[in-house]
Design a protein around this motif. Structure first.
Motif, PDB file in Angstrom:
ATOM      1  N   THR A   1       0.824  -1.221   0.000  1.00 50.65           N
ATOM      2  CA  THR A   1       0.000   0.000   0.000  1.00 50.65           C
ATOM      3  C   THR A   1       0.858   1.270   0.000  1.00 50.65           C
ATOM      4  O   THR A   1       0.315   2.374   0.019  1.00 50.65           O
ATOM      5  N   ALA A   2       2.189   1.106  -0.032  1.00 51.12           N
ATOM      6  CA  ALA A   2       3.074   2.275   0.024  1.00 51.12           C
ATOM      7  C   ALA A   2       2.819   3.180  -1.182  1.00 51.12           C
ATOM      8  O   ALA A   2       2.674   2.711  -2.322  1.00 51.12           O
ATOM      9  N   GLY A   3       2.741   4.488  -0.949  1.00 52.68           N
ATOM     10  CA  GLY A   3       2.556   5.447  -2.026  1.00 52.68           C
ATOM     11  C   GLY A   3       1.101   5.643  -2.441  1.00 52.68           C
ATOM     12  O   GLY A   3       0.790   6.545  -3.213  1.00 52.68           O
ATOM     13  N   MET A   4       0.211   4.791  -1.949  1.00 53.27           N
ATOM     14  CA  MET A   4      -1.205   4.942  -2.286  1.00 53.27           C
ATOM     15  C   MET A   4      -1.830   5.917  -1.291  1.00 53.27           C
ATOM     16  O   MET A   4      -1.484   5.916  -0.106  1.00 53.27           O
ATOM     17  N   PRO A   5      -2.774   6.768  -1.752  1.00 51.09           N
ATOM     18  CA  PRO A   5      -3.452   7.656  -0.803  1.00 51.09           C
ATOM     19  C   PRO A   5      -4.264   6.834   0.196  1.00 51.09           C
ATOM     20  O   PRO A   5      -4.822   5.789  -0.168  1.00 51.09           O
TER      21      PRO A   5
ATOM     22  N   ALA B   1     -10.241   2.124  -9.295  1.00 47.49           N
ATOM     23  CA  ALA B   1      -9.432   1.780 -10.462  1.00 47.49           C
ATOM     24  C   ALA B   1      -7.947   1.679 -10.106  1.00 47.49           C
ATOM     25  O   ALA B   1      -7.233   0.800 -10.602  1.00 47.49           O
ATOM     26  N   ASP B   2      -7.480   2.588  -9.216  1.00 44.96           N
ATOM     27  CA  ASP B   2      -6.066   2.550  -8.824  1.00 44.96           C
ATOM     28  C   ASP B   2      -5.717   1.239  -8.117  1.00 44.96           C
ATOM     29  O   ASP B   2      -4.653   0.671  -8.315  1.00 44.96           O
TER      30      ASP B   2
ATOM     31  N   THR C   1      -5.400  -5.798  -6.889  1.00 38.75           N
ATOM     32  CA  THR C   1      -6.140  -6.067  -5.657  1.00 38.75           C
ATOM     33  C   THR C   1      -7.578  -6.488  -5.960  1.00 38.75           C
ATOM     34  O   THR C   1      -8.214  -5.889  -6.817  1.00 38.75           O
ATOM     35  N   VAL C   2      -8.079  -7.493  -5.281  1.00 42.99           N
ATOM     36  CA  VAL C   2      -9.491  -7.842  -5.429  1.00 42.99           C
ATOM     37  C   VAL C   2     -10.327  -7.208  -4.321  1.00 42.99           C
ATOM     38  O   VAL C   2     -11.528  -7.002  -4.480  1.00 42.99           O
ATOM     39  N   ALA C   3      -9.689  -6.917  -3.189  1.00 47.68           N
ATOM     40  CA  ALA C   3     -10.439  -6.290  -2.098  1.00 47.68           C
ATOM     41  C   ALA C   3      -9.491  -5.392  -1.304  1.00 47.68           C
ATOM     42  O   ALA C   3      -8.302  -5.684  -1.186  1.00 47.68           O
ATOM     43  N   LEU C   4     -10.064  -4.302  -0.772  1.00 44.82           N
ATOM     44  CA  LEU C   4      -9.289  -3.337   0.006  1.00 44.82           C
ATOM     45  C   LEU C   4      -9.968  -3.139   1.355  1.00 44.82           C
ATOM     46  O   LEU C   4     -11.183  -2.921   1.418  1.00 44.82           O
ATOM     47  N   ALA C   5      -9.173  -3.238   2.418  1.00 42.10           N
ATOM     48  CA  ALA C   5      -9.706  -2.973   3.757  1.00 42.10           C
ATOM     49  C   ALA C   5      -9.309  -1.571   4.184  1.00 42.10           C
ATOM     50  O   ALA C   5      -8.145  -1.179   4.045  1.00 42.10           O
ATOM     51  N   ILE C   6     -10.293  -0.798   4.645  1.00 41.39           N
ATOM     52  CA  ILE C   6     -10.008   0.529   5.191  1.00 41.39           C
ATOM     53  C   ILE C   6     -10.692   0.631   6.560  1.00 41.39           C
ATOM     54  O   ILE C   6     -11.677  -0.071   6.825  1.00 41.39           O
TER      55      ILE C   6
END
Lengths: 434, 176
Positions: free
Chosen positions: A76-80, A91-92, A98-103
């Motif tokens: 995740t480095a460099g990603m907002p 899209a990014d 990535t198929v899924a993102l946890a926030i």
């Protein structure tokens, strides 16, 4: 597993160690030695607000998922860092594979409490933000690691279809010099605490179904005695101390009874007793050795080891007693049976030549799959989701714990910095408190 | 830092609970009394006096078969081999003619395989000796079988030279 991934994991581990120096002192180190052929690519963004706490939640979640061998953690480095679903640029993340993102956001509540607002976003969708899961988890600064494990469990279940087992604890015995310690740690090896210590051996810890108590065998009165200890209060009670040996405790699924092995009638036979030692009843009846009872998840049967047929083999009998049925026929030494959580199979130790290995047998078909290739495996213990089996083995003369996925593909090694670790017991799932 | 102190307190509380049951071990220290009597002066010097010249207990006499105490077994077996029968007979006769003597039969196993199965195997080994002593006239109340399984190895190495020493029943007289 690629070298960069390993390096990354080691960096994560080193970071975690430096952040929680006290906890880490007694922690088990976990090393992955295999992985699934198809790993699910998932990204865990830094949680907003986590920089205020020594344990970085997003890193704990990522380490849990990586350790299972079923996930590929996307850098995740460099990603907002999105502060909410509206800030996620799907899209990014999709472009990174990535198929899924946890926030998540960690939000301070009145009275020192915390609320972790967690979302899992489907990043395969191009057009809109689709939420796979959304939870508001009330917690406290002291419970943050547990919350991270619960988030890892949610992600695991959403993406694999099986429940996770990260928010669990394990019990095991360490031996350092002449001292035996019964320890309990989180499933990632952190928060290790000694719950009982002795200069005499301790063996066979087993969790009560509610995770509040441990039964175990201690030799502190110069012979094996079965104790039950409450983990919250530390209070210790004798469950079986009859003439001769008292050993091999196993909890009934309803938590009311334990099966034990006693030699009061001259040789090892299986009995049931209430946890305070009352209501003793003999279950098995043979002239040989009957030991290592293990209850089926529905409480109807007991698996056990017996040499009644001339060599140690695994048998099953009704939990009220009655005629046993032999289940193992391959080889001359099959011991330590443990029902899988769904009750459809059992793990056990099978000797092949001079090697003792972890194997799983399907109850209905009788088909056996050998999962390991070590010399001295012992004491298999299922993860409560049935996906991994934790066991003890020996590496270069030292006792270590290992884990293998129930399909044999993913392998982990857990070790301490010094001494031997043995007799693992994987505890039940700890449900998030409402 | 506060958290570290708290954790330390928890740990020390836990270990306080944990060490409590060990106190019950103290009464077992009978060994000293079988030694030569200690000096009764107020001196803190607890060195034993020179042992008095008297007849050595047959149990301790290296020339007497009663000083032999261990029965060794084959792997995964609890059959007593013929070479140990005369030694066990001597102990059976000693117990029969010394009704106040009491023995613990301590069964042991080598480290391979299941710890729990090895406790059961150790029990069978101890029982194999107890039954022979019983036939020879030792009373039930003079004997107790216990098993240490693989937990108290006499020799520690991952090979047969050690394992063969650990598959064993020890005959231990009370007070020894």
């Amino acid at each position: 597993m690629t070298r960069t991934r390993l390096n990354k994991l080691m960096c994560l581990a080193a970071l975690a160690l430096s952040c929680a120096a006290f906890n880490a002192r007694a922690a088990l180190t976990i090393e992955i030695t295999g992985g699934a052929t198809l790993q699910i690519p998932v990204a865990i963004a830094p949680f907003t607000g986590e920089e205020s706490y020594p344990d970085k939640l997003s890193q704990i979640v990522a380490a849990d998922l990586a350790r299972s061998g079923l996930f590929k953690l996307i850098d995740t480095a460099g990603m907002p860092v999105p502060r909410g679903p509206q800030e996620v640029r799907v899209a990014d993340w999709k472009a990174k594979g990535t198929v899924a993102l946890a926030i998540a956001n960690i939000v301070a509540q009145p009275g020192g409490k915390l609320d972790v607002q967690f979302r899992l976003i489907d990043t395969l969708r191009q057009d809109q933000v689709v939420q796979l899961a959304g939870y508001s988890l009330p917690t406290s600064p002291a419970q943050l690691r547990l919350t991270a494990h619960q988030i890892a469990d949610i992600i695991f279940e959403k993406l694999t279809g099986d429940p996770g087992a990260f928010s669990t604890r394990i019990a095991y015995i360490t031996k350092r010099g002449p001292v035996f310690d019964l320890q309990v740690a989180d499933s990632d090896g952190y928060n290790a605490q000694t719950v009982f210590s002795s200069r005499e051996p301790i063996i066979s810890p087993v969790w009560s179904p509610d995770g509040a108590r441990l039964a175990y065998v201690a030799f502190d009165q110069k012979k094996p005695i079965v104790y039950v200890q409450n983990l919250a209060t530390g209070q210790r009670q004798i469950a079986a101390n009859l003439k001769g040996n008292n050993s091999a405790p196993a909890w009934s699924p309803d938590g009311r009874q334990i099966a034990v092995v006693l030699t009061r009638d001259g040789h090892s036979q299986i009995y049931t007793t209430n946890t305070d030692g009352s209501g003793l009843k003999r279950l098995s009846n043979s002239a040989g050795i009957d030991t290592e009872p293990n209850w089926s998840p529905d409480g109807k049967y007991l698996l056990f080891t017996s040499d009644r047929g001339g060599s140690p083999q695994i048998y099953r009998m009704p939990s009220y007693g009655g005629e046993p049925v032999r289940l193992t026929f391959e080889g001359s030494y099959n011991v330590s049976p443990r029902y899988s959580p769904d009750g459809k199979s059992f793990a056990f130790i099978q000797r092949e030549g001079s090697q003792f290995r972890v194997a799983v047998q399907d109850i209905v078909s009788g088909q056996v799959q050998v999962l390991t290739n070590n010399a001295q495996d012992e004491s298999p213990s299922w993860a409560p989701n049935g996906k991994m089996i934790l066991y003890a083995t020996t590496v270069l003369g030292r006792g270590v714990l290992s884990a293998v996925s129930s399909d044999g593909r993913v392998k982990q090694k857990l070790s301490t910095q010094s001494g031997d670790v043995r007799e693992p017991a994987w505890g039940p799932l700890i449900k998030p408190k409402p | 830092m506060k958290r570290v102190y708290l954790s330390l307190i928890v740990v020390s509380l836990l270990s306080a609970c944990a060490s409590e049951p060990q106190k019950t071990q103290t009464p077992v220290q009978v060994e000293d009394r079988t030694q030569a009597p200690k000096t009764t002066t107020q001196s803190a010097d607890t060195r034993p006096l020179t042992p008095p010249v008297q007849s050595v207990s047959p149990l301790k006499d290296p020339n007497n078969v009663l000083s032999k105490r261990s029965v060794f077994y084959d792997y995964d077996s609890y059959d007593v081999k013929p070479e140990y029968k005369s030694m066990i007979e001597a102990h059976g006769q000693y117990l029969a003619s010394n009704p106040k003597a009491k023995v613990f039969l301590q069964g042991n196993a080598d480290e391979r395989g299941s710890r729990e199965y090895n406790i059961s195997l150790g029990t069978k080994r101890a029982e194999s000796v107890r039954k022979m002593l019983s036939v020879l006239g030792a009373k039930e109340e003079q004997m107790e079988s216990v098993s240490f399984g693989e937990e108290k190895p006499r020799a520690e190495c991952p090979e047969e030279s050690c394992w063969s020493q650990n598959r064993r029943t020890d005959i231990v007289y009370q007070g020894e």
